[in-house]
Design a protein around this motif. Sequence first.
Motif, PDB file in Angstrom:
ATOM      1  N   SER A  97       0.767  -1.216  -0.007  1.00  0.00           N
ATOM      2  CA  SER A  97       0.048   0.166   0.113  1.00  0.00           C
ATOM      3  C   SER A  97       0.910   1.228  -0.002  1.00  0.00           C
ATOM      4  O   SER A  97       0.218   2.335  -0.409  1.00  0.00           O
ATOM      5  N   GLN A  98       2.153   1.053   0.499  1.00  0.00           N
ATOM      6  CA  GLN A  98       3.026   2.239   0.400  1.00  0.00           C
ATOM      7  C   GLN A  98       4.103   2.386  -0.624  1.00  0.00           C
ATOM      8  O   GLN A  98       4.486   3.464  -0.813  1.00  0.00           O
ATOM      9  N   THR A  99       4.295   1.123  -1.297  1.00  0.00           N
ATOM     10  CA  THR A  99       5.427   1.165  -1.934  1.00  0.00           C
ATOM     11  C   THR A  99       4.748   0.557  -3.679  1.00  0.00           C
ATOM     12  O   THR A  99       4.054   0.874  -4.082  1.00  0.00           O
ATOM     13  N   SER A 100       4.900  -0.823  -3.691  1.00  0.00           N
ATOM     14  CA  SER A 100       4.756  -1.672  -4.795  1.00  0.00           C
ATOM     15  C   SER A 100       4.744  -3.090  -4.743  1.00  0.00           C
ATOM     16  O   SER A 100       5.328  -3.610  -3.875  1.00  0.00           O
ATOM     17  N   LEU A 101       3.789  -3.760  -5.525  1.00  0.00           N
ATOM     18  CA  LEU A 101       3.765  -5.160  -5.341  1.00  0.00           C
ATOM     19  C   LEU A 101       5.232  -5.763  -5.925  1.00  0.00           C
ATOM     20  O   LEU A 101       5.640  -7.011  -5.862  1.00  0.00           O
ATOM     21  N   GLY A 102       5.911  -5.032  -6.334  1.00  0.00           N
ATOM     22  CA  GLY A 102       7.228  -5.402  -7.293  1.00  0.00           C
ATOM     23  C   GLY A 102       8.339  -5.911  -6.249  1.00  0.00           C
ATOM     24  O   GLY A 102       9.308  -6.649  -6.567  1.00  0.00           O
ATOM     25  N   PHE A 103       7.949  -5.722  -4.947  1.00  0.00           N
ATOM     26  CA  PHE A 103       9.051  -6.127  -3.920  1.00  0.00           C
ATOM     27  C   PHE A 103       8.643  -7.608  -3.530  1.00  0.00           C
ATOM     28  O   PHE A 103       9.470  -8.171  -2.567  1.00  0.00           O
ATOM     29  N   LEU A 104       7.880  -8.147  -4.033  1.00  0.00           N
ATOM     30  CA  LEU A 104       7.488  -9.423  -3.809  1.00  0.00           C
ATOM     31  C   LEU A 104       8.591 -10.429  -3.924  1.00  0.00           C
ATOM     32  O   LEU A 104       8.802 -11.335  -3.113  1.00  0.00           O
ATOM     33  N   PRO A 105       9.334 -10.541  -5.058  1.00  0.00           N
ATOM     34  CA  PRO A 105      10.497 -11.523  -5.185  1.00  0.00           C
ATOM     35  C   PRO A 105      11.759 -11.146  -4.243  1.00  0.00           C
ATOM     36  O   PRO A 105      12.017 -12.358  -3.736  1.00  0.00           O
ATOM     37  N   LEU A 106      11.784  -9.867  -3.852  1.00  0.00           N
ATOM     38  CA  LEU A 106      13.019  -9.687  -2.840  1.00  0.00           C
ATOM     39  C   LEU A 106      12.480 -10.090  -1.432  1.00  0.00           C
ATOM     40  O   LEU A 106      13.145 -10.917  -0.710  1.00  0.00           O
ATOM     41  N   VAL A 107      11.361 -10.012  -0.986  1.00  0.00           N
ATOM     42  CA  VAL A 107      10.835 -10.202   0.096  1.00  0.00           C
ATOM     43  C   VAL A 107      10.900 -11.865   0.259  1.00  0.00           C
ATOM     44  O   VAL A 107      11.480 -12.101   1.458  1.00  0.00           O
ATOM     45  N   THR A 108      10.591 -12.620  -0.906  1.00  0.00           N
ATOM     46  CA  THR A 108      10.766 -14.044  -0.571  1.00  0.00           C
ATOM     47  C   THR A 108      12.127 -14.517  -0.630  1.00  0.00           C
ATOM     48  O   THR A 108      12.186 -15.454   0.124  1.00  0.00           O
ATOM     49  N   ILE A 109      13.081 -13.859  -1.169  1.00  0.00           N
ATOM     50  CA  ILE A 109      14.699 -14.236  -1.090  1.00  0.00           C
ATOM     51  C   ILE A 109      14.803 -13.922   0.554  1.00  0.00           C
ATOM     52  O   ILE A 109      15.397 -14.953   1.027  1.00  0.00           O
TER      53      ILE A 109
END
Length: 385
Positions: free
Chosen positions: A351-363
């Motif tokens: 909600s504050q950034t982007s869904l694009g962080f999903l792969p990084l958070v997964t790592i």
Amino acid sequence: MTILLLAVIYIAFISLGLPDALLGVGWPLMHQEFSAPLSMAGWIFMTIAGGTILSSLLSGKLLEHFDTKQVTFGSTLLTALCLFGFYWAPSIGWLFALAIPLGLGAGAVDAALNHYVAEHYEAHHMNWLHCFWGIGATGGPLVMAGVLTENGWRDGYLIIAAVQFGLALVLLLSFPLWKQKGQSISQHQETAVTTLDRKLPTGVSYALATFLLYCGVEALIGLWTSSYFVQMKQFSIATAAAWVSIYYGSITLGRFVSGFLSFRFTNKQMIRMGQSLAFLGSIFFFIPTSATMLVGLILIGFGLAPIYPSMLHDTPNRFGSAQSKRLMGYQMAFAYTGSTFLPPLFGLIVSQTSLGFLPLVTIMIMMGMLFSTERLNRIIKLNKA
């Protein structure tokens, strides 16, 4: 009779998996109908898992008053009623209200069945049983994807609710089988379980952390991948749902294969190999091309496959049989704590950034899970030296 009972338990594991991915797949349409923000999915998911945490923590007490068969039947019936309620729900408030008993139904049966199987069956059965959970988790989004373009998300919940009612009937008819199997449990074992030392074993905190991170990352990917591909990669809703099904399908197939591998490898080795493969998959998932992300999603699924059932089955070996019933409930609670907080926490980030962080958070989560497991292995090795 023992074979028939095992078949019934397999069916029960299907019922555990069926509802798990419905919300994530249907949410791109559900949030539009209810005029709810995209991040609201995380809070509904958190409410479901919150009920599951509570029932997992209380599962030991529950099993002192009811048999495993009664807990399994009652929980499946409660789940079916709640899924029918989702089909009928006129507003977002009803979804939150129904999410609580939906979670309560899932937690008690999960802890009860996993303890039962860990105590009475070999490791390959634990892997194959969770493979059947994967059949349910794969079938759920496939059903939802099939009706999204025609009749909407409500029909998906109606179909799964009907299946759950059927499974509840099968469990009810199987009661005589459970009674015969239950007679093989010795009174000495029951006494050992109910009079155990209340002090937690050394290193259990790392086991609990691993369960939290494992279920957290599994739920995170299952809930947000569909929305990630729709928003970030411009996939159609049906295509994104199919990719989620591929992810759960790889977990399912991976657990089927893991059942055979468990004849050759120990639980410890299976956990280590699975976490390494899942970490490799998260690296591929981070590379921003459709082909590499799909490969990464499949590798993550195959890697995650043996981790959960192997950790569950290894509980009596890690901490002793007398401790396993209580610790099984605690492990389930921490597992669902990961499911409760990681997806909505990521929703806040989105909600504050982007869904694009999903792969990084997964790592990052994969790295934390590897650390916790290896630390626990070292503690257990030192204690047994």
